[in-house]
Design an enzyme around this catalytic site. Structure first.
Site, PDB file in Angstrom:
ATOM      1  N   HIS A   1       0.893  -1.171   0.000  1.00  0.00           N
ATOM      2  CA  HIS A   1       0.000   0.000   0.000  1.00  0.00           C
ATOM      3  C   HIS A   1       0.924   1.212   0.000  1.00  0.00           C
ATOM      4  O   HIS A   1       1.603   1.474   0.995  1.00  0.00           O
ATOM      5  CB  HIS A   1      -0.885  -0.063   1.256  1.00  0.00           C
ATOM      6  CG  HIS A   1      -1.606   1.210   1.597  1.00  0.00           C
ATOM      7  ND1 HIS A   1      -2.971   1.292   1.628  1.00  0.00           N
ATOM      8  CD2 HIS A   1      -1.154   2.438   1.949  1.00  0.00           C
ATOM      9  CE1 HIS A   1      -3.334   2.528   1.985  1.00  0.00           C
ATOM     10  NE2 HIS A   1      -2.248   3.236   2.182  1.00  0.00           N
TER      11      HIS A   1
ATOM     12  N   ASN B   1      -8.955   5.840   0.051  1.00  0.00           N
ATOM     13  CA  ASN B   1      -7.516   6.063   0.092  1.00  0.00           C
ATOM     14  C   ASN B   1      -6.819   4.957  -0.704  1.00  0.00           C
ATOM     15  O   ASN B   1      -6.952   3.801  -0.346  1.00  0.00           O
ATOM     16  CB  ASN B   1      -7.028   6.041   1.541  1.00  0.00           C
ATOM     17  CG  ASN B   1      -5.558   6.418   1.650  1.00  0.00           C
ATOM     18  OD1 ASN B   1      -5.012   7.029   0.746  1.00  0.00           O
ATOM     19  ND2 ASN B   1      -4.922   6.031   2.734  1.00  0.00           N
TER      20      ASN B   1
ATOM     21  N   ASP C   1     -10.597  -3.520  -3.756  1.00  0.00           N
ATOM     22  CA  ASP C   1     -10.392  -2.844  -2.472  1.00  0.00           C
ATOM     23  C   ASP C   1     -11.737  -2.674  -1.742  1.00  0.00           C
ATOM     24  O   ASP C   1     -11.986  -1.648  -1.084  1.00  0.00           O
ATOM     25  CB  ASP C   1      -9.695  -1.489  -2.649  1.00  0.00           C
ATOM     26  CG  ASP C   1      -9.088  -0.975  -1.343  1.00  0.00           C
ATOM     27  OD1 ASP C   1      -9.159  -1.691  -0.321  1.00  0.00           O
ATOM     28  OD2 ASP C   1      -8.549   0.141  -1.344  1.00  0.00           O
TER      29      ASP C   1
ATOM     30  N   HIS D   1     -18.228  -0.085   5.074  1.00  0.00           N
ATOM     31  CA  HIS D   1     -18.379   0.716   6.288  1.00  0.00           C
ATOM     32  C   HIS D   1     -19.867   0.890   6.539  1.00  0.00           C
ATOM     33  O   HIS D   1     -20.683   0.770   5.624  1.00  0.00           O
ATOM     34  CB  HIS D   1     -17.742   2.097   6.120  1.00  0.00           C
ATOM     35  CG  HIS D   1     -16.250   2.081   6.091  1.00  0.00           C
ATOM     36  ND1 HIS D   1     -15.492   1.716   7.178  1.00  0.00           N
ATOM     37  CD2 HIS D   1     -15.374   2.375   5.102  1.00  0.00           C
ATOM     38  CE1 HIS D   1     -14.205   1.792   6.854  1.00  0.00           C
ATOM     39  NE2 HIS D   1     -14.103   2.187   5.599  1.00  0.00           N
TER      40      HIS D   1
END
Ligand SMILES: [Zn+2]
Lengths: 441, 312
Positions: A197, A296, A323, A327
């Site tokens: 990352h 991100n 990815d 949430h």
């Protein structure tokens, strides 16, 4: 138990591309059968019921794939399943269900759970929960350092034995270059892939979206593209130094694409992935402070988006991975700068990838390569429509038109910027180990 | 012209006609403020809530006075006195407030976009009293009013804004507000304090303060915050004031009728010298006076009392 997948166009890059029948016995593919010329016209419905054919094999179940695309099982090598620790966002079961609804037979889950996946117990737990769910195969990614703290290496040997396929600090960068070097070298001894990352935390400072016109207008602190490319460049240097492959996660900028392209030309063993949002959206999606456009790395400029598409087209970017980052409203129904990073992706990835095919940026075999063939090679796992292989297969209907409705997602997450998008083409059947785990034919 | 906006969120979302209407109304309100009895019954029975997540005395008091001069019931909640500190989300806090049926919620918040978020969720009118680095529309409107009053018009004025543009919601709102009304805006400051792609707001940029001052009709100076040294945005206050501070010496290059403005609070001797702040060109205190008038006008326009104002 014999299953016959009839008459689909099998797209397995590097292996075959043509109309075939596939005969499956229990969990294995046992025969790939050339289809007669006259039978191909079943696709247009001009000759009788295709299900009546191939009676010589006496299959127990026939899947009519005429007019459909049949691919080796799709692999998403970058997802967050949130269990253990954040089950209110996603569980291994809901994440695996979202995966197979999206056409994925195999997913790799990142270690930033609570506890962190940095030892055998956590890895075992993840795998046993995935087996209990009985849908997608889950290959855990272990932490590079104990507790993601960047202080000491995890026991890679134990992780490997427990079924871990790669190590990563995903969510966080490895800021310490010595640790990154040693992780590459140490991982090599166990045949584990290192996934990086790339983010220079000090340069990122308190940024919350791409630095540029939109951030300036909205008064949000910016994250320049160099935050990513500085670390991509460092990791390429470490890759050259050690000779150990490194896989760059979620590439989002033109500078990263250029750096990876140059490195590949020099023969550096670097591979890279991007996510559907980086080739589908730009920073403009943040206007109105939409927290479903916060992730991100952040959504970038139009120039970056085009560079990502070019990188996919010319092979600089090997893999499309989502990815997938579920949430709840607790993290997303808040002020933009306080909202959590990440969006879900498992159930929209195929359709967004097919838009690249529709727009002529990728061919269909290219797309299958990015979503199945290349991830399997990079991870070193078996996958493919081959006689004797495990029967992991995805059937795609290129013509199925639908509107994305997040309320219908299998994932617990509703955090998608693609809600309401018009799509054409989706996975309609997912088979894992010979078992149909999702069907919407 | 009828004012139809529910909320005042930023200068982007106001048209030039709406801005003119606000400024015209504000002039009328200024007259009310100069009467011996500075109170009209226009907003009697209306409830205004001041919802301040960031410390602010001036803006809060300005709104409070504005609401009271219009006879609205005004309640002030600031961080520390409300459930803000107890971890309640902004949306929950606002929904609780709304359950008490306020007519206008005035919010100041450290997060850009927080007023937008509330405006989408609430039936009450939302007025942005400053959100993060994003917008401070009431400050921009009072600046526009002050320039229009002094210069007769806004169109064609050359406005120089000097200082930390990156972190300034006042600068952002004024870039948009002044260019929308036909002025030209030039920004000046150290390159570390000029945000990326700011030219897309329709302004020009120079790193030389003398260049910005030369020919300017309005010189607006922004407060320099010492804590920006931590982000390496400038070296020392000493160097800042030497290179970018507004002094009488520098003002020699300015037009004779140039106006000096500052959104306050000022750091004397840093971005502006005392002799300039207190000098004949300075209209800093007029800005404060006009702030009350502009805020009265906005309350009147969004709370729907506009039709009654001339009745008394
Ligand atoms: Zn990541």
């Amino acid at each position: 138990m014999l299953t016959l997948i009839r008459g689909g166009r099998v797209v397995d890059p590097g292996n075959l591309d043509g109309v075939r029948d596939i005969l499956i016995e229990d969990d294995k593919i046992i025969k790939i059968i050339e289809i007669e010329e006259d039978e191909k016209s079943f696709a247009s419905g001009r000759m009788g019921d295709p299900r009546e054919a191939r009676t010589e094999y006496r299959p127990d179940k026939i899947i009519n794939a005429f007019g459909k695309i049949v691919t080796p099982g799709l692999i998403d090598m970058h997802v967050h399943l949130r269990e253990p620790g954040f089950e209110y966002k996603e569980t291994i079961e809901t994440g695996c269900r979202a995966a197979v609804y999206g056409g994925f037979t195999t997913i790799c889950c990142m270690p930033n759970t609570n506890p962190v996946n940095d030892d055998r117990q956590v890895a075992n737990y993840i795998i046993s929960q995935s087996l209990r769910a009985g849908m997608a195969r889950v290959l855990p990614v272990g932490a590079i350092s104990k507790g993601l703290r960047g202080e000491s290496l995890c026991e890679y040997g134990e992780l490997k034995d427990a079924g871990v396929v790669a190590v990563s600090e995903d969510g966080l960068p490895v800021m310490d270059s010595l640790l990154m070097r040693r992780a590459l070298e140490y991982a090599k001894g166990f045949g584990l892939l290192v996934i990086s990352h790339c983010e220079d935390l000090s340069l990122a400072a308190n940024g919350v979206m791409n630095e540029g016109e939109v951030a300036t207008r909205l008064g949000l602190a910016g994250i320049p593209g160099a935050v990513e490319s500085i670390m991509v460049t460092r990791d390429i240097a470490l890759c050259e130094l050690t000779g150990v492959p490194v896989h760059i996660a979620h590439v989002s900028t033109i500078e990263s694409v250029n750096a990876i392209r140059d490195a590949k030309q020099r023969g550096v063993p670097v591979t890279a992935e991007t996510a559907p949002h980086y080739f589908s959206l730009t920073e403009e999606a943040v206007l109105e402070y939409d927290t479903h456009a916060k992730m991100n790395p952040p959504l970038r400029s139009e120039q970056d988006r085009e560079a990502i598409q070019e990188g996919l087209a010319d092979g600089t970017i090997d893999v499309i991975a989502t990815d997938h980052a579920p949430h709840s409203d607790i993290e997303k129904e808040v002020e933009f700068d306080r909202a959590a990073n990440g969006i879900i992706g498992l159930e929209t990835s195929v359709s967004l990838g097919l838009k690249l095919v529709e727009h002529g940026i990728l061919t269909l075999p290219d797309l299958v390569e990015k979503m199945s063939t290349n991830p399997s090679h990079i991870l070193g796992i078996e996958n493919g429509v081959l006689s004797g292989a495990q029967a992991d297969i995805t059937v795609i209907d290129l013509d199925r038109a639908y509107t994305v409705n997040a309320d219908n997602f299998q994932s617990k997450g509703r955090n998608t910027p693609f809600n309401g998008w018009e799509m054409k083409g989706k996975a309609v059947l997912t088979m894992v180990g010979g078992k149909v785990v999702f069907e919407d034919m | 012209m009828q004012f139809t906006k529910k909320d005042i969120l930023d200068m982007d979302s106001l048209t030039a006609d709406e801005i003119n209407l606000i400024l015209d109304t504000a002039e009328h309100m200024k007259e009310v403020s100069q009467r011996p009895i500075k109170k009209v019954p226009t907003l009697r029975g209306k409830t205004v809530v001041l919802f301040f997540y960031e410390p602010s005395t001036r803006t809060r008091v300005s709104f409070d006075i504005a609401a009271k001069r219009l006879s609205a019931d005004c309640h002030s909640i600031s961080a520390g006195t409300s459930s803000i500190v107890k971890g309640e989300t902004l949306v929950d806090t606002a929904k609780n407030l709304e359950a008490m049926n306020p007519d206008v919620i005035i919010i100041r918040h450290p997060s850009a976009g927080a007023p937008h978020m509330l405006a989408k969720k609430l039936k009450a009118s939302v007025i942005n009293a400053g959100d993060g680095m994003h917008a401070h529309p009431t400050q921009s409107l009072l600046d526009l009013m002050t320039v229009r009053e002094r210069k007769g018009r806004i169109k064609g004025q050359r406005v120089a804004i000097i200082g930390d543009i990156s972190h300034s919601r006042v600068a952002r709102s004024n870039c948009i507000g002044f260019t929308k009304m036909g002025a030209s805006v030039v920004l000046a400051g150290p390159p570390t304090m000029i945000p990326m792609a700011v030219e897309t707001l329709g302004v020009s940029v120079t790193h030389n303060i003398d260049e910005a001052i030369y020919g300017a009709d309005v010189i607006m100076v922004l407060r320099i915050q010492k804590e920006r040294q931590k982000g390496f945005l400038f070296s020392t206050e000493r160097e800042y004031s030497r290179v970018y501070g507004l002094t009488n010496e520098r003002l020699k290059n300015a037009r004779e009728d140039a106006l000096i403005m500052h959104p306050g609070p000022i750091n004397r001797g840093v971005e502006i010298s005392s002799e300039v702040a207190d000098g004949p060109y300075s209209i800093i205190l007029e800005q404060v006076t006009n702030g009350v008038a502009v805020r009265m006008a906005l309350l009147l326009l969004v709370a729907g009392g506009a039709r009654n104002v001339d009745a008394d």
